[in-house]
Design an enzyme around this catalytic site. Structure first.
Site, PDB file in Angstrom:
ATOM      1  N   HIS A   1       0.825  -1.219   0.000  1.00 28.56           N
ATOM      2  CA  HIS A   1       0.000   0.000   0.000  1.00 28.56           C
ATOM      3  C   HIS A   1       0.847   1.252   0.000  1.00 28.56           C
ATOM      4  CE1 HIS A   1      -4.031   1.774   0.585  1.00 28.56           C
ATOM      5  NE2 HIS A   1      -3.363   2.755   1.169  1.00 28.56           N
TER       6      HIS A   1
ATOM      7  N   ASP B   1       0.378   5.519  -1.077  1.00 31.28           N
ATOM      8  CA  ASP B   1      -0.591   6.557  -1.445  1.00 31.28           C
ATOM      9  C   ASP B   1      -0.005   7.666  -2.304  1.00 31.28           C
ATOM     10  OD1 ASP B   1      -3.367   6.261  -0.580  1.00 31.28           O
ATOM     11  OD2 ASP B   1      -2.522   5.987   1.422  1.00 31.28           O
TER      12      ASP B   1
ATOM     13  N   GLU C   1      -8.870   1.379  -2.681  1.00 35.63           N
ATOM     14  CA  GLU C   1      -9.058   1.451  -1.233  1.00 35.63           C
ATOM     15  C   GLU C   1     -10.419   2.024  -0.892  1.00 35.63           C
ATOM     16  OE1 GLU C   1      -6.403   3.970   1.026  1.00 35.63           O
ATOM     17  OE2 GLU C   1      -6.600   2.669   2.771  1.00 35.63           O
TER      18      GLU C   1
ATOM     19  N   HIS D   1     -13.311   1.743   3.548  1.00 40.47           N
ATOM     20  CA  HIS D   1     -12.319   2.656   4.152  1.00 40.47           C
ATOM     21  C   HIS D   1     -12.870   2.981   5.542  1.00 40.47           C
ATOM     22  CE1 HIS D   1      -9.681   6.252   4.646  1.00 40.47           C
ATOM     23  NE2 HIS D   1      -8.833   5.326   4.259  1.00 40.47           N
TER      24      HIS D   1
ATOM     25  N   HIS E   1      -8.837  -1.831   7.375  1.00 41.54           N
ATOM     26  CA  HIS E   1      -9.927  -0.857   7.554  1.00 41.54           C
ATOM     27  C   HIS E   1     -11.290  -1.476   7.866  1.00 41.54           C
ATOM     28  CE1 HIS E   1      -8.052   3.060   6.498  1.00 41.54           C
ATOM     29  NE2 HIS E   1      -7.303   2.365   5.662  1.00 41.54           N
TER      30      HIS E   1
ATOM     31  N   HIS F   1      -2.383  -3.126   4.618  1.00 44.14           N
ATOM     32  CA  HIS F   1      -1.619  -2.209   5.475  1.00 44.14           C
ATOM     33  C   HIS F   1      -2.229  -2.168   6.875  1.00 44.14           C
ATOM     34  CE1 HIS F   1      -4.747   0.197   3.568  1.00 44.14           C
ATOM     35  NE2 HIS F   1      -4.476   1.271   4.289  1.00 44.14           N
TER      36      HIS F   1
ATOM     37  N   ASP G   1       2.269   2.023   3.895  1.00 43.80           N
ATOM     38  CA  ASP G   1       1.355   3.173   3.941  1.00 43.80           C
ATOM     39  C   ASP G   1       2.099   4.488   3.703  1.00 43.80           C
ATOM     40  OD1 ASP G   1      -1.194   4.202   4.018  1.00 43.80           O
ATOM     41  OD2 ASP G   1      -1.564   3.762   6.126  1.00 43.80           O
TER      42      ASP G   1
END
Ligand SMILES: *[C@@H]1O[C@H](CO)[C@@H](O)[C@H](O)[C@H]1NC(C)=O
Ligand SMILES: *[C@@H]1O[C@H](CO)[C@@H](O)[C@H](O)[C@H]1NC(C)=O
Ligand SMILES: *[C@@H]1O[C@H](CO)[C@@H](O)[C@H](O)[C@H]1NC(C)=O
Ligand SMILES: *[C@@H]1O[C@H](CO)[C@@H](O)[C@H](O)[C@H]1NC(C)=O
Ligand SMILES: [Zn+2]
Length: 410
Positions: A36, A38, A141, A168, A214, A235, A304
């Protein structure tokens, strides 16, 4: 006396270096596949996805945890780039904006072909290793990105999505998120609704990995029980070491073990130490704990990076993975275990998900019941005419009610 102290210090320094040297020589052959990252979200926020803006040059970009030189220094050979959209897009423009994040990932591969290779299979990740490219994959995600539509799910698969995080930080109409476990959100599906179960089955059929970062514990357990292929936590870290509900509790780690699934450890300080500060050594503690409970085959890395504001001392950006691997070697992880953490475990899970997919099985074409949707900006084409097709008790009652209502109007 002084000489011997000096000698010991020298031995200690050399030993430390030798762990890092060993890490590097392992990683030259077996690079990291991280679960993961971003960076696409940073590209949206900073540059509105305009990759050819000079400031967005991924070779010289400095403010992010991720850039091309850092990826090379970190021996990153594979990355699931996150196509992430915040929960406030749910029932609004989630699908459109998710498509745009997938597009920016594809354009990254186009603009930097000497660095990134967009791939969609476990075999092609290994080919990218050989070509010394960063195998680039799409992880979506948040289940809100499919807007409760199996048609959208299938289309995202065709665009390269190879994992979907079921939620999420918000419930979808069909799956509950982790905030129901700390009391700040209400359970709606008690894990997965009937439609949520069909989402999981359709993901199995397609060969999309089910990501349980999540989600609530009830959702984790429902998906682990239902899926006919192993799942991932792209993650998440260990709840026993830091009691955040974003982390995975030990009873779920047992299920991870029995299903040969994978927990890719998150480096965010708040999930590592439950404090503002954390260290590389505490991240290694999470890897040790998951290994102890679920086995070394269940441990992976999902840093992350570029999705969190605080990272441990020693793991500040994507160039630091070799230092974490050196720490595992110092803790007597075997070379085989370390290669598993780096990429072997993810490749095992991904290829099992591919093997258990079945594209000759018919796609599930039954839509979610209309009364399970929310939001006012949605049209209802198909539902009124098709409702008699479904023969669902709810739909039947609803059409009966409509009939009585319209009769009373006469
Ligand atoms: C990014 O910057 C490097 C170094 O200045 C340059 O060689 C490269 O052409 C630039 N790439 C893009 C896509 O602008
Ligand atoms: C649950 O966790 C979230 C995120 O850390 C936090 O904002 C919220 O206040 C917590 N809720 C409760 C009731 O503790
Ligand atoms: C690693 O193994 C060595 C040699 O067997 C031992 O002396 C050392 O205590 C072990 N270290 C850890 C952290 O388990
Ligand atoms: C795939 O699905 C088809 C159609 O349902 C079925 O006949 C076949 O046995 C399945 N294959 C596997 C490997 O499960
Ligand atoms: Zn996340």
């Amino acid at each position: 006396m002084w000489t011997s102290w000096w000698l010991w210090a020298l031995v200690a320094v050399c030993a430390a270096d030798s762990f890092r040297d060993r890490a590097v020589s392992i990683m030259e052959e077996t690079p990291v596949v991280d679960g993961h990252n971003d960076l696409p979200w940073q590209l949206l926020k900073r540059f509105n996805n305009q990759l050819r803006d000079e400031r967005a040059n991924l070779t010289t970009l400095m403010e992010t945890h991720t850039n091309i030189p850092k990826l090379k220094a970190g021996f990153v050979g594979g990355q699931f780039w996150s196509a992430y959209m915040p929960c406030d897009t749910q029932n609004q423009d989630a699908v459109k904006r998710t498509l745009e994040q997938i597009d920016v990932i594809h354009r990254m591969c186009q603009l930097y072909p000497e660095t990134f290779q967009c791939v969609t299979s476990s075999a092609d990740i290994q080919k990218a290793f050989q070509d010394k490219k960063v195998a680039s994959l799409v992880g979506v995600e948040g289940g809100h990105s499919i807007d409760s539509s199996l048609g959208v799910l299938r289309t995202l698969y065709h665009l390269g999505m190879r994992y979907l995080t079921l939620t999420h930080n918000c419930n979808t109409p069909w799956a509950d998120n982790w905030l129901v476990d700390n009391g700040s959100d209400e359970a709606r599906s008690q894990g997965l609704s009937d439609f949520g179960k069909r989402v999981v089955k359709e993901m199995n059929r397609l060969g999309v990995m089910i990501d349980l970062a999540h989600v609530s514990v009830a959702t984790m357990k429902a998906a682990l029980q239902l899926s006919r292929a192993p799942v991932i936590f792209s993650h998440s870290s260990a709840y026993t070491l830091c009691e955040s509900r974003r982390n995975v509790p030990d009873d779920v780690l047992q299920l991870v073990k029995s299903t040969h699934s994978l927990v890719m450890v998150n480096f965010y300080n708040d999930f590592v130490s439950c404090k503002k500060e954390a260290t590389l050594s505490q991240v290694a503690d999470h890897l040790d704990h998951i290994k102890k409970v679920a086995g070394a085959e269940s441990v992976g890395l999902g840093g992350d990076f570029d999705g969190v504001p605080r990272l441990p001392v020693g793991l500040e950006d994507v160039s630091k993975y070799p230092d974490l691997i050196a720490e595992l070697l110092r803790r007597n992880w075997t070379e085989i275990e370390v290669r598993g953490v780096l990429s072997g475990n993810l490749l095992r899970v991904f290829s099992l998900v591919e093997q258990r997919s079945n594209h000759t099985q018919a796609p599930d074409d039954v839509p979610i019941p209309l009364d399970q949707l929310e939001g006012s900006c949605r049209t209802q084409y198909g539902y009124s005419e098709a409702s008699s097709l479904h023969r669902q008790p709810g739909a039947l009652l609803a059409s009966l009610a409509t009939l009585i209502f319209s009769l009373s109007l006469l």
